[in-house]
Design a protein around this motif. Structure first.
Motif, PDB file in Angstrom:
ATOM      1  N   ASN A   1       0.828  -1.216   0.000  1.00  0.00           N
ATOM      2  CA  ASN A   1       0.000   0.000   0.000  1.00  0.00           C
ATOM      3  C   ASN A   1       0.859   1.261   0.000  1.00  0.00           C
ATOM      4  O   ASN A   1       0.484   2.287  -0.577  1.00  0.00           O
ATOM      5  CB  ASN A   1      -0.942  -0.002   1.204  1.00  0.00           C
ATOM      6  N   GLU A   2       2.036   1.180   0.649  1.00  0.00           N
ATOM      7  CA  GLU A   2       2.927   2.344   0.690  1.00  0.00           C
ATOM      8  C   GLU A   2       3.502   2.676  -0.679  1.00  0.00           C
ATOM      9  O   GLU A   2       3.979   3.790  -0.901  1.00  0.00           O
ATOM     10  CB  GLU A   2       4.073   2.092   1.676  1.00  0.00           C
ATOM     11  N   LEU A   3       3.469   1.713  -1.602  1.00  0.00           N
ATOM     12  CA  LEU A   3       4.024   1.966  -2.932  1.00  0.00           C
ATOM     13  C   LEU A   3       3.296   3.103  -3.647  1.00  0.00           C
ATOM     14  O   LEU A   3       3.859   3.740  -4.546  1.00  0.00           O
ATOM     15  CB  LEU A   3       3.956   0.694  -3.782  1.00  0.00           C
ATOM     16  N   SER A   4       2.058   3.366  -3.253  1.00  0.00           N
ATOM     17  CA  SER A   4       1.313   4.469  -3.871  1.00  0.00           C
ATOM     18  C   SER A   4       1.929   5.822  -3.536  1.00  0.00           C
ATOM     19  O   SER A   4       1.624   6.836  -4.177  1.00  0.00           O
ATOM     20  CB  SER A   4      -0.154   4.437  -3.414  1.00  0.00           C
ATOM     21  N   GLN A   5       2.809   5.852  -2.510  1.00  0.00           N
ATOM     22  CA  GLN A   5       3.464   7.098  -2.125  1.00  0.00           C
ATOM     23  C   GLN A   5       4.842   7.250  -2.783  1.00  0.00           C
ATOM     24  O   GLN A   5       5.486   8.283  -2.645  1.00  0.00           O
ATOM     25  CB  GLN A   5       3.639   7.152  -0.600  1.00  0.00           C
ATOM     26  N   TYR A   6       5.281   6.201  -3.481  1.00  0.00           N
ATOM     27  CA  TYR A   6       6.591   6.266  -4.122  1.00  0.00           C
ATOM     28  C   TYR A   6       6.518   7.105  -5.396  1.00  0.00           C
ATOM     29  O   TYR A   6       5.445   7.365  -5.943  1.00  0.00           O
ATOM     30  CB  TYR A   6       7.069   4.860  -4.490  1.00  0.00           C
ATOM     31  N   GLY A   7       7.692   7.461  -5.884  1.00  0.00           N
ATOM     32  CA  GLY A   7       7.783   8.135  -7.168  1.00  0.00           C
ATOM     33  C   GLY A   7       8.137   7.142  -8.251  1.00  0.00           C
ATOM     34  O   GLY A   7       7.624   6.019  -8.289  1.00  0.00           O
ATOM     35  N   ASN A   8       9.061   7.513  -9.128  1.00  0.00           N
ATOM     36  CA  ASN A   8       9.398   6.688 -10.287  1.00  0.00           C
ATOM     37  C   ASN A   8      10.663   5.865 -10.050  1.00  0.00           C
ATOM     38  O   ASN A   8      11.601   6.298  -9.376  1.00  0.00           O
ATOM     39  CB  ASN A   8       9.614   7.577 -11.512  1.00  0.00           C
ATOM     40  N   PHE A   9      10.669   4.685 -10.640  1.00  0.00           N
ATOM     41  CA  PHE A   9      11.893   3.886 -10.748  1.00  0.00           C
ATOM     42  C   PHE A   9      12.340   4.026 -12.197  1.00  0.00           C
ATOM     43  O   PHE A   9      11.587   3.710 -13.117  1.00  0.00           O
ATOM     44  CB  PHE A   9      11.609   2.427 -10.403  1.00  0.00           C
TER      45      PHE A   9
END
Length: 680
Positions: free
Chosen positions: A628-636
């Protein structure tokens, strides 16, 4: 194996210094091929030691690694005697016969460090340094009051597999069973005794001849041990064996293996294989003993040079002066030399009749892991030799079609773009091929490549081909869609007669759009017309549908519109483009990445939770919060930038959530959370 694990732990803990680190860099050999600096000062500027202690504790490092055999009970990294807020170096040096991997780590307290050594490990005094070895002495760990030195020697297979070197060192060929069983005893020990004589040449020094004698002695001991193992197995085989009777035969009788005088029975074949294995092991033990003795000797000699500063030191101002946000820096020199140490040259020579000599034009590579706020990235560049620089500059001197930008939607799952000048690439390809492979010498392979390059240069019109495909490409993934597909299955009656039936199922299909520019689309139109006449597709009002296995759910369509060739399985979007109804808006960050770089590959991490939900993928409860925290990440992302002088820059990065002060702190906190969930 224990000392290897200890060395790895020490390298992890030994993260780099300032005054001491400059002295340690002077101990790195000038001809080191790879040098890595680990900057502890920068690392612990971004994260507190207590956070690292918690992480190591949660993963069982103190209990299962450090404290398993040592007397240490502390759970604080600063109590291990390693100067973790300093700078350490790891380097690799390669010769024809040996690969050295060395580590130079500053100590804060040598007594504390020494307490890490298990009681079972003997500490020796070698050249005034406290020292421990692994079992075969191919790895040495030594330390004084200021620094820790680790050196591991790895034999180069290419060197020791060559017949001339095997004869020189007194090694035996690992060949067929018949070669192994050359004598009644299945092993010719006279070869071991003759080993020193086989290496007595004018090339060898007195010290090297002593090493040969030690190797021969070690090999003879290994052979005796293998012989004892053989006797045990043979004595075990000298027992009566009951052979089960065939159907309707008399009762079983007790027979001895000696009654078999051929190897046709299963029993004899097994004995044959066991015997072969034992003889093979004798030869392998013999050769390994010689290699290990040589490697151990060379490691100690290299260690002496390392400590006495014999020869020149590795020079690098960038390694000496790492920035405060630079965690690790790696420098790789003379990349073209790597092939001769690692490629199976003997096999290639046998296959092609030539000794390959590649020249990639890449002289060196340097990269750093950098913290930039909440972004962690690896930035670096490849140094191109001056001869190829002018060609690369022409090849990469090209701009992406601005019409592509509108397709870089903010919610896209990801995209990949490549932007080269096709005309320049085709024009310079023969030169590049000759550069890469032309150094192979005057042989049939080199001449063949030269001929192909000449034909290529004469036959192709680079200007005409560049009009057909200019060299800018964009591939966009817009997530997945659920599609019902029909497939053929079979039903069987009571007599097992098959009957075809049509069934439907739902497939998750990736939605993609690939586009490239063309100033001359006639050839594509002709190909589509030919495909249509051959029944390979259908023209649906200017959009060509390829005939494809529909059970996959992927149905590619092709549209040629305003100098752009589109290939996609999104028919609605292609229809909107054809009818001038498409109103896309490019995301500024994506547009800048594609616009300013020759190559850009971007994965939109924040879309992962949506993707998992769409695909109905199961997620373990321990990972739900992390997903769920991945929605707060930016770009790889990976970016290959424009040429700067004779350097080709690149960047690989990931944007972390802004819930912590910086990327390192967030990463350590995330790992801590994962470790706690795994321990629940």
């Amino acid at each position: 194996m224990k000392i290897v694990k200890l060395a790895i732990c020490l390298i992890i803990l030994g993260i780099g210094g300032k005054l001491q680190a400059q002295d340690l860099l002077q101990r790195v050999p000038a001809d080191a091929k790879v040098v890595m600096a680990i900057n502890g000062k920068a690392f612990f500027k971004h994260v507190d030691v207590s956070e690292m202690n918690n992480l190591f504790k949660n993963f069982g490092f103190f209990k299962n690694v450090i404290g398993k055999k040592s007397k240490v009970t502390s759970e604080n990294l600063e109590d291990f005697g390693i100067d973790i807020k300093s700078k350490a170096y790891v380097y690799m040096q390669i010769t024809d016969s040996l690969q050295y991997v060395g580590s130079l780590i500053p100590l804060s307290n040598s007594s504390q460090f020494e307490s890490l050594i298990p009681d079972t490990k003997k500490i020796e005094n070698v050249n005034g340094l406290k020292t421990i070895y692994n079992n075969n002495k191919t790895m040495r760990v030594s330390w004084d009051n200021q620094n820790l030195y680790i050196l591991n020697g790895i034999a180069m297979d290419n060197h020791f597999s060559r017949k001339v070197n095997q004869d020189r060192y007194g090694m035996l060929e690992e060949s067929s069973y018949e070669d192994v069983t050359a004598t009644d005893d299945h092993y010719d020990y006279s070869v071991v005794e003759a080993a020193p004589d086989t290496v007595v040449t004018e090339e060898w020094t007195e010290e090297e001849l002593e090493a040969m004698e030690e190797a021969a002695k070690a090999a003879e001991e290994a052979a005796e041990q293998a012989e004892e193992a053989t006797e045990v197995v043979e004595s075990t085989n000298e027992v009566n064996v009951a052979v089960p009777p065939p159907a309707a035969a008399p009762p079983a009788v007790i027979v001895s293996p000696d009654d078999f005088d051929q190897v046709d029975s299963v029993l004899d074949r097994e004995e044959y294989q066991d015997d072969y294995y034992l003889q093979y092991r004798k030869i392998r033990n013999h050769n390994d003993s010689i290699k290990n003795t040589l490697v151990a000797k060379w490691v100690n000699e290299h260690f002496t040079q390392l400590l006495s500063n014999q020869g020149n030191s590795y020079q690098s101002k960038t390694l000496q002066n790492l920035k405060d946000n630079e965690l690790v820096r790696v420098e790789v020199k003379e990349i073209n030399d790597f092939y001769k140490y690692y490629y199976p040259m003997d096999i290639m020579y046998s296959a092609f009749g030539t000794a390959f000599k590649f020249d990639t034009g890449i002289k060196s590579l340097a990269s750093s892991i950098v913290v930039d706020g909440n972004t962690m990235k690896m930035v670096g560049d490849m140094e191109v030799d001056k001869e190829l620089t002018k060609y690369y500059k022409e090849i990469y001197k090209h701009k992406l079609n601005p019409k592509f930008y509108n397709f870089l939607d903010e919610k896209a799952l990801g995209f990949a773009s490549i932007n080269i000048n096709s005309e320049a690439y085709i024009k310079h390809l023969p030169t590049l091929v000759n550069k890469y492979y032309g150094s192979m010498g005057d042989n049939k392979v080199a001449k063949g490549l030269e001929l192909m390059s000449t034909i290529f240069d004469v036959a192709l019109d680079e200007k005409a081909l560049a009009k057909v495909m200019k060299g800018d490409h964009l591939l966009v993934f817009n997530g997945v869609t659920k599609t019902k597909v029909t497939y053929t299955d079979y039903e069987y009656d009571d007599d097992y007669n098959a009957k075809e039936v049509q069934r439907t199922k739902t497939e998750n299909v990736p939605q993609f759009m690939w586009m490239f520019s063309s100033d001359d689309t006639r050839i594509y139109q002709q190909i589509l017309n030919l495909a249509k006449s051959e029944g390979a597709g259908t023209d649906r009002d200017g959009i060509f549908e390829l005939k494809f296995d529909k059970s996959t759910g992927i149905v590619p369509h092709i549209l040629i519109d305003k100098g752009i060739v589109f290939i996609s399985n999104d028919l609605e979007k292609l229809q909107a483009i054809k009818n001038n109804q498409f109103r896309g808006k490019g995301h500024s960050e994506f547009v800048n990445m594609a616009k300013k770089n020759n190559i850009a590959v971007v994965f939109n991490t924040k879309q992962v939770p949506v993707l998992i939900d769409e695909l109905d993928l199961p997620v373990h409860r321990s990972m739900e919060e992390t997903v769920n925290e991945l929605s707060q990440y930016g770009n790889f992302y990976y970016l290959n930038g424009k040429m700067k002088g004779n350097h080709l820059p690149f960047e690989l990065g990931l944007d972390f959530p802004k819930t912590k002060s910086n990327a390192v702190s967030f990463l350590i906190d995330a790992l801590n959370k994962i470790s706690l969930r795994l321990n629940d």
